[in-house]
Write a protein that holds these residues in place. Structure first.
Motif, PDB file in Angstrom:
ATOM      1  N   LEU A  94       0.825  -1.209   0.000  1.00 24.31           N
ATOM      2  CA  LEU A  94       0.000   0.000   0.000  1.00 24.31           C
ATOM      3  C   LEU A  94       0.859   1.260   0.000  1.00 24.31           C
ATOM      4  N   LEU A  95       1.900   1.269   0.829  1.00 20.32           N
ATOM      5  CA  LEU A  95       2.790   2.427   0.861  1.00 20.32           C
ATOM      6  C   LEU A  95       3.601   2.528  -0.420  1.00 20.32           C
ATOM      7  N   SER A  96       3.943   1.385  -1.018  1.00 21.21           N
ATOM      8  CA  SER A  96       4.666   1.413  -2.291  1.00 21.21           C
ATOM      9  C   SER A  96       3.801   1.971  -3.413  1.00 21.21           C
ATOM     10  N   TYR A  97       2.515   1.627  -3.397  1.00 13.27           N
ATOM     11  CA  TYR A  97       1.606   2.157  -4.416  1.00 13.27           C
ATOM     12  C   TYR A  97       1.513   3.684  -4.306  1.00 13.27           C
ATOM     13  N   GLU A  98       1.573   4.174  -3.085  1.00 12.57           N
ATOM     14  CA  GLU A  98       1.539   5.640  -2.896  1.00 12.57           C
ATOM     15  C   GLU A  98       2.745   6.294  -3.545  1.00 12.57           C
ATOM     16  N   VAL A  99       3.914   5.675  -3.395  1.00  8.53           N
ATOM     17  CA  VAL A  99       5.125   6.218  -4.010  1.00  8.53           C
ATOM     18  C   VAL A  99       5.043   6.133  -5.529  1.00  8.53           C
ATOM     19  N   GLY A 135      -1.895  14.497  -7.678  1.00  6.69           N
ATOM     20  CA  GLY A 135      -0.952  13.662  -6.943  1.00  6.69           C
ATOM     21  C   GLY A 135      -1.178  13.717  -5.443  1.00  6.69           C
ATOM     22  N   THR A 136      -1.485  14.895  -4.911  1.00  4.49           N
ATOM     23  CA  THR A 136      -1.737  15.003  -3.470  1.00  4.49           C
ATOM     24  C   THR A 136      -2.973  14.206  -3.071  1.00  4.49           C
ATOM     25  N   LEU A 137      -3.990  14.203  -3.925  1.00  2.38           N
ATOM     26  CA  LEU A 137      -5.206  13.445  -3.620  1.00  2.38           C
ATOM     27  C   LEU A 137      -4.970  11.938  -3.738  1.00  2.38           C
ATOM     28  N   ILE A 138      -4.185  11.529  -4.734  1.00  2.00           N
ATOM     29  CA  ILE A 138      -3.862  10.099  -4.867  1.00  2.00           C
ATOM     30  C   ILE A 138      -3.037   9.634  -3.675  1.00  2.00           C
ATOM     31  N   SER A 139      -2.118  10.482  -3.227  1.00  5.78           N
ATOM     32  CA  SER A 139      -1.322  10.150  -2.042  1.00  5.78           C
ATOM     33  C   SER A 139      -2.224   9.950  -0.833  1.00  5.78           C
ATOM     34  N   PHE A 141      -5.252   9.001  -0.884  1.00  5.95           N
ATOM     35  CA  PHE A 141      -5.992   7.753  -1.113  1.00  5.95           C
ATOM     36  C   PHE A 141      -5.241   6.568  -0.513  1.00  5.95           C
ATOM     37  N   TRP A 142      -3.960   6.422  -0.847  1.00  6.06           N
ATOM     38  CA  TRP A 142      -3.218   5.244  -0.404  1.00  6.06           C
ATOM     39  C   TRP A 142      -2.865   5.301   1.079  1.00  6.06           C
ATOM     40  N   ILE A 143      -2.526   6.471   1.578  1.00  5.21           N
ATOM     41  CA  ILE A 143      -2.187   6.575   3.003  1.00  5.21           C
ATOM     42  C   ILE A 143      -3.409   6.284   3.861  1.00  5.21           C
ATOM     43  N   ILE A 144      -4.564   6.842   3.479  1.00  3.27           N
ATOM     44  CA  ILE A 144      -5.774   6.576   4.248  1.00  3.27           C
ATOM     45  C   ILE A 144      -6.202   5.116   4.102  1.00  3.27           C
ATOM     46  N   ALA A 145      -5.959   4.516   2.934  1.00  2.43           N
ATOM     47  CA  ALA A 145      -6.267   3.090   2.771  1.00  2.43           C
ATOM     48  C   ALA A 145      -5.468   2.253   3.759  1.00  2.43           C
ATOM     49  N   ALA A 146      -4.170   2.554   3.884  1.00  2.00           N
ATOM     50  CA  ALA A 146      -3.326   1.803   4.820  1.00  2.00           C
ATOM     51  C   ALA A 146      -3.766   2.031   6.258  1.00  2.00           C
ATOM     52  N   ASN A 147      -4.011   3.283   6.620  1.00  2.00           N
ATOM     53  CA  ASN A 147      -4.414   3.570   7.990  1.00  2.00           C
ATOM     54  C   ASN A 147      -5.788   3.013   8.301  1.00  2.00           C
ATOM     55  N   SER A 148      -6.698   3.074   7.326  1.00  2.00           N
ATOM     56  CA  SER A 148      -8.041   2.538   7.550  1.00  2.00           C
ATOM     57  C   SER A 148      -8.004   1.024   7.728  1.00  2.00           C
ATOM     58  N   TRP A 149      -7.081   0.355   7.033  1.00  2.00           N
ATOM     59  CA  TRP A 149      -6.975  -1.085   7.226  1.00  2.00           C
ATOM     60  C   TRP A 149      -6.559  -1.405   8.663  1.00  2.00           C
ATOM     61  N   LEU A 150      -5.689  -0.581   9.235  1.00  2.00           N
ATOM     62  CA  LEU A 150      -5.322  -0.777  10.638  1.00  2.00           C
ATOM     63  C   LEU A 150      -6.526  -0.564  11.555  1.00  2.00           C
ATOM     64  N   GLN A 151      -7.416   0.340  11.165  1.00  2.00           N
ATOM     65  CA  GLN A 151      -8.595   0.634  11.979  1.00  2.00           C
ATOM     66  C   GLN A 151      -9.673  -0.437  11.822  1.00  2.00           C
ATOM     67  N   THR A 152      -9.922  -0.835  10.587  1.00  2.00           N
ATOM     68  CA  THR A 152     -10.967  -1.834  10.309  1.00  2.00           C
ATOM     69  C   THR A 152     -10.413  -2.857   9.332  1.00  2.00           C
ATOM     70  N   PRO A 153      -9.569  -3.782   9.794  1.00  2.00           N
ATOM     71  CA  PRO A 153      -8.910  -4.739   8.892  1.00  2.00           C
ATOM     72  C   PRO A 153      -9.918  -5.652   8.201  1.00  2.00           C
ATOM     73  N   ALA A 154      -9.662  -5.886   6.924  1.00  2.00           N
ATOM     74  CA  ALA A 154     -10.535  -6.760   6.131  1.00  2.00           C
ATOM     75  C   ALA A 154      -9.730  -7.332   4.976  1.00  2.00           C
ATOM     76  N   GLY A 155     -10.234  -8.390   4.360  1.00  2.00           N
ATOM     77  CA  GLY A 155      -9.618  -8.971   3.180  1.00  2.00           C
ATOM     78  C   GLY A 155      -8.273  -9.626   3.421  1.00  2.00           C
TER      79      GLY A 155
END
Length: 466
Positions: A94-99, A135-139, A141-155
C-alpha cells in the motif's frame, strides 16, 4: 523508561508534525490550480500574483512534508518491527503504491510547476499544476487506505502469525476507508480554506494587499459556507461507522461508562472530566437522550458502554474524549464564522467589519488544530490495538530499550523544533511580506535557465508592490 510508552509518544510526536504538511499541501495544490485557471480565464494580474505567492508557500510546505514523512516511515522498522513483520505484506504494498502513483506524479510535474513559468506554454503549466494537485489526492488515497486497514482490517488471512492479503479489493476498500478518506480530504480543504481566508483578513485589517486580500477572503467564505456543513454531515456518518466497527472507541469518545437505567437513553456528554479509575465522569454537563438520537436515531436507543469491555481493552478515555470535542467544537466554530461572514457580505461589510476580520485572523490555524485533534481521536481511540482487534500495540513493539527510545525521542524533539521552526518562520515571513508584482510570462523557449519563483522569497518587495 518504558519502551512501549516512549515509542508511542515518539510516533505521536512525529505524526502530529507530519500530518500538518500533507493536510496543507492537499488544499494548497487544489487552490493553486483554481487560481491559475482564473488567471488564464481573466488575464487579471492579481490572480498571477496570488499564484506565485502561494506557490512559494506550497513549495516549502511540500518539502517539509517529504522530510517528516521519511522519518515517520523509518520508525516502522526501528520501533515497530512487530507490526512490520506481522502486517508488512499488506502495509508494504500500500505504501509502495503511494510512491509509485502519487509521489512520482508529483515529483515529475512539480519541477514544471515551480520552475517552468517562462519555459512552457500556459496550458502546459496549468496541466502541471493540476497533476500536482491530483498527486496530493492520490497520495491521500493510499495513506488513508493503509491507515483505515489498521482501523478496520478486512480482506486478509493469517498465516503463521502474519497477515496476508486474501482480497486486495477488500483490503483497500475496507469498511471505514470511503468515509475516512472523504473526511480527511474535506478536513484538509477546510484547513487550507481558513489559512487563506485568515491571511486575506489579516491583510485587510492592515490595509495591505487589499485586492488580493479581498479575493482570498471572499473565496474562503464561499468555500467554508459549503464545505463546513458538509464536513459536519460526513462526521456524523463517520460516527455511525465507528459505532459499528470500533464500539470501544465510540464509548470513549462519548465518555459513556455504563448503560444506566433501561429506557433512559444515552445522554450526550458535552463536557466532563473522565475518571477512569472510578469509571465515571466528574462535573459532567449532559443533554439527556441526545447521544441516543444522534447515534441510533431513537430517543431510547442504546450504544456500547466502556463497562462492556475489559479494562485492558479500553482506550485511554481522557485524550480521546477531549480531542473529539476540540475537533467538533472547531468544526461548528467554522460553520458559525462562515454564516456570520455571509450575513456581513449581504450587508456589504465583509471587508470592513473589524470584528469579523479579527475572527478570521484568529481562526487561521483552526483547521490544522482540528486535523491534529481528529488524528488523536482516531489513533489513541484505536488503542490498545495497532491492528484493531487483531494485533495489540504491545506485541508490535521492537526489541528495543527504553534508553534508546528516550535518546531518539529527545533528538527528534530538538531537531524538529529547529528545522520545522525555521521552516515555519520562513513561511510566516513570506506571508508577512505578501504577494509581489510578478512580470508576465514571456514563454521564451530559447532561455537556458528556468524561471525560479522561490528565488524571490528573500528579496525586498518589488517596486509597485501593494
Amino acid at each position: 523508561m518504558d519502551p512501549l510508552l516512549l515509542s508511542r509518544i515518539q510516533f505521536a510526536f512525529v505524526v502530529s508534525f507530519h500530518i500538518l504538511f500533507p493536510a496543507t499541501t492537499i488544499g494548497l495544490a487544489s487552490w493553486l490550480a483554481f487560481v491559475e485557471w482564473r488567471w488564464l480565464r481573466t488575464g487579471k494580474t492579481v490572480w498571477r500574483e496570488l499564484y506565485f505567492f502561494w506557490t512559494k508557500i506550497f513549495a516549502v510546505t511540500f518539502g517539509m512534508g517529504v522530510v517528516s514523512g521519511i522519518v515517520m516511515t523509518f520508525q516502522f522498522g526501528t520501533n515497530w518491527a512487530g507490526l512490520s513483520s506481522a502486517a508488512g505484506s499488506i502495509l508494504g504494498p500500500l505504501l509502495s503504491y503511494e510512491v509509485l502513483t502519487a509521489f512520482f506524479l508529483e515529483a515529475s510535474f512539480l519541477g514544471v510547476m515551480l520552475f517552468g513559468w517562462n519555459r512552457v506554454r500556459p496550458s502546459l503549466h496549468f496541466l502541471a499544476t493540476c497533476m500536482v494537485a491530483a498527486g496530493t489526492l492520490i497520495s491521500a488515497f493510499w495513506i488513508i487506505a493503509a491507515n483505515s486497514w489498521l482501523q478496520t482490517p478486512a480482506g486478509f488471512e493469517v498465516v503463521e502469525g502474519a497477515f496476508h492479503p486474501a482480497s486486495w479489493r477488500e483490503v483497500i476498500f475496507n469498511p471505514s476507508f470511503p468515509i475516512r478518506l472523504t473526511h480527511m480530504v474535506m478536513a484538509a480543504f477546510l484547513a487550507t480554506c481558513f489559512i487563506i481566508g485568515g491571511t486575506g483578513a489579516w491583510y485587510l485589517r492592515r490595509n495591505r494587499h487589499v485586492e488580493e486580500g479581498r479575493r482570498m477572503l471572499r473565496l474562503a467564505v464561499v468555500f467554508a459556507a459549503i464545505v463546513a456543513p458538509t464536513q459536519i454531515f460526513i462526521g456524523d456518518l463517520h460516527g455511525l461507522g465507528v459505532l459499528e466497527h470500533q464500539p470501544s472507541k465510540l464509548a470513549a469518545i462519548e465518555g459513556h461508562w455504563d448503560h444506566g437505567e433501561e429506557g433512559a437513553g444515552v445522554p450526550l456528554v458535552l463536557f466532563a472530566i473522565p475518571d477512569a479509575e472510578n469509571e465515571r465522569n466528574i462535573a459532567s454537563v449532559e443533554v439527556p437522550r441526545l447521544a441516543s438520537l444522534i447515534l441510533t436515531r431513537s430517543l431510547d436507543g442504546t450504544v456500547p458502554a466502556l463497562a462492556d469491555f475489559a479494562p485492558e481493552d479500553r482506550p485511554p478515555v481522557w485524550p480521546v474524549f477531549w480531542a473529539f470535542r476540540v475537533m467538533v467544537g472547531l468544526g461548528f466554530a467554522m460553520l458559525l464564522l462562515a454564516a456570520w461572514s455571509l450575513v456581513q457580505w449581504k450587508r456589504k461589510r465583509l471587508y470592513t467589519s473589524p470584528a469579523l476580520l479579527r475572527a478570521w485572523a484568529w481562526m487561521w490555524p483552526s483547521g490544522l488544530i482540528a486535523v491534529v485533534a481528529g488524528w488523536i481521536t482516531a489513533e489513541i481511540g484505536r488503542q490498545p490495538w495497532v491492528v484493531f482487534g487483531q494485533l495489540r500495540t504491545a506485541d508490535a513493539l521492537s526489541d528495543i530499550s527504553g534508553a534508546a527510545v528516550a535518546t531518539s525521542l529527545t533528538a527528534f524533539v530538538v531537531i524538529y523544533f529547529v528545522v520545522f521552526g525555521t521552516g515555519g518562520w520562513f513561511i510566516a515571513n513570506m506571508i508577512r511580506r505578501g504577494p509581489a508584482v510578478v512580470e508576465p510570462p514571456q514563454h521564451d523557449t530559447e532561455t537556458k535557465s528556468a524561471s525560479r519563483p522561490m528565488s524571490a522569497a528573500d528579496d525586498e518587495p518589488l517596486e509597485g508592490t501593494r
